[in-house]
Design an enzyme around this catalytic site. Structure first.
Site, mmCIF file in Angstrom:
data_model
loop_
_atom_site.group_PDB
_atom_site.id
_atom_site.type_symbol
_atom_site.label_atom_id
_atom_site.label_comp_id
_atom_site.label_asym_id
_atom_site.label_seq_id
_atom_site.Cartn_x
_atom_site.Cartn_y
_atom_site.Cartn_z
ATOM 1 N N GLY A 1 1.332 3.547 -6.380
ATOM 2 C CA GLY A 1 1.263 3.647 -4.920
ATOM 3 C C GLY A 1 0.768 2.382 -4.260
ATOM 4 O O GLY A 1 1.298 1.300 -4.488
ATOM 5 N N LEU B 1 -1.683 0.492 -4.715
ATOM 6 C CA LEU B 1 -2.318 -0.545 -5.529
ATOM 7 C C LEU B 1 -1.308 -1.468 -6.210
ATOM 8 O O LEU B 1 -1.699 -2.449 -6.840
ATOM 9 C CB LEU B 1 -3.225 0.106 -6.589
ATOM 10 C CG LEU B 1 -4.474 0.799 -6.031
ATOM 11 C CD1 LEU B 1 -5.126 1.675 -7.096
ATOM 12 C CD2 LEU B 1 -5.467 -0.217 -5.490
ATOM 13 N N GLU C 1 -10.236 6.114 -5.744
ATOM 14 C CA GLU C 1 -9.278 7.214 -5.773
ATOM 15 C C GLU C 1 -9.935 8.580 -5.533
ATOM 16 O O GLU C 1 -9.271 9.607 -5.605
ATOM 17 C CB GLU C 1 -8.509 7.239 -7.098
ATOM 18 C CG GLU C 1 -7.711 5.978 -7.384
ATOM 19 C CD GLU C 1 -6.505 5.797 -6.474
ATOM 20 O OE1 GLU C 1 -6.350 6.544 -5.482
ATOM 21 O OE2 GLU C 1 -5.694 4.908 -6.756
#
Length: 156
Positions: A8, A10, A82
């Site tokens: 995603g 990152l 996260e």
């Protein structure tokens, strides 16, 4: 060092990639690109347009992403970033190597030679049931055709 698969924000070129190259947070070494061996739903959800891989194996697509070797400090940062274990859960998944740049010991060479690696992945089993009905993607891009641009934390 641990292996982490990111799919995603990152990834290179995405809004939170800056964290992967910030050595103050730890070390993350790009190893290559891959896809999940199993299919999963990748959705963009919530008012901040966050990408989530729903932990529903066998549904959705083989998700594309990047493989990194990270040190313990970076792994701890990623867990915090996260929201692990509440928002995302870090689990081991089998990742098919698509392109390998990594260099390392014989163990890495053997794993890459057979084409499949075990990597930590941040997916979620805790999500609203309506997310299952959202469109599924196989490759996340914050500025993709979906028109659902990710909202950075500092802009929320």
């Amino acid at each position: 060092m641990a292996r982490v698969f990111v799919y995603g924000t990152l990834k290179k070129g995405q809004p939170n990639y800056k964290h992967m190259i910030n050595t103050a947070k730890g070390l993350a070494k790009f190893q290559g690109r891959g896809r999940t061996v199993e299919k999963y739903p990748l959705v963009i959800a919530g008012k901040y347009n966050i990408p989530y891989m729903l932990n529903i194996p066998g549904t959705g697509h083989h998700i594309a992403g990047e493989i990194y070797s990270v040190d313990e400090q970076m792994l701890q940062f990623l867990d915090e970033f996260e929201g692990c274990p509440d928002m995302y859960q870090r689990t081991l998944m089998r990742i098919q190597v698509v392109e390998w740049e990594g260099k390392g010991g014989a163990g890495e060479a053997r794993a890459a030679a057979d084409g499949v690696l075990e990597c930590f992945v941040y997916s979620t089993a805790t999500y609203p049931p309506e997310w299952v009905g959202l469109p599924y993607y196989d490759n996340y891009d914050s500025s993709g055709k979906h028109g659902l641009s990710y909202v950075l934390r500092e802009s929320r």
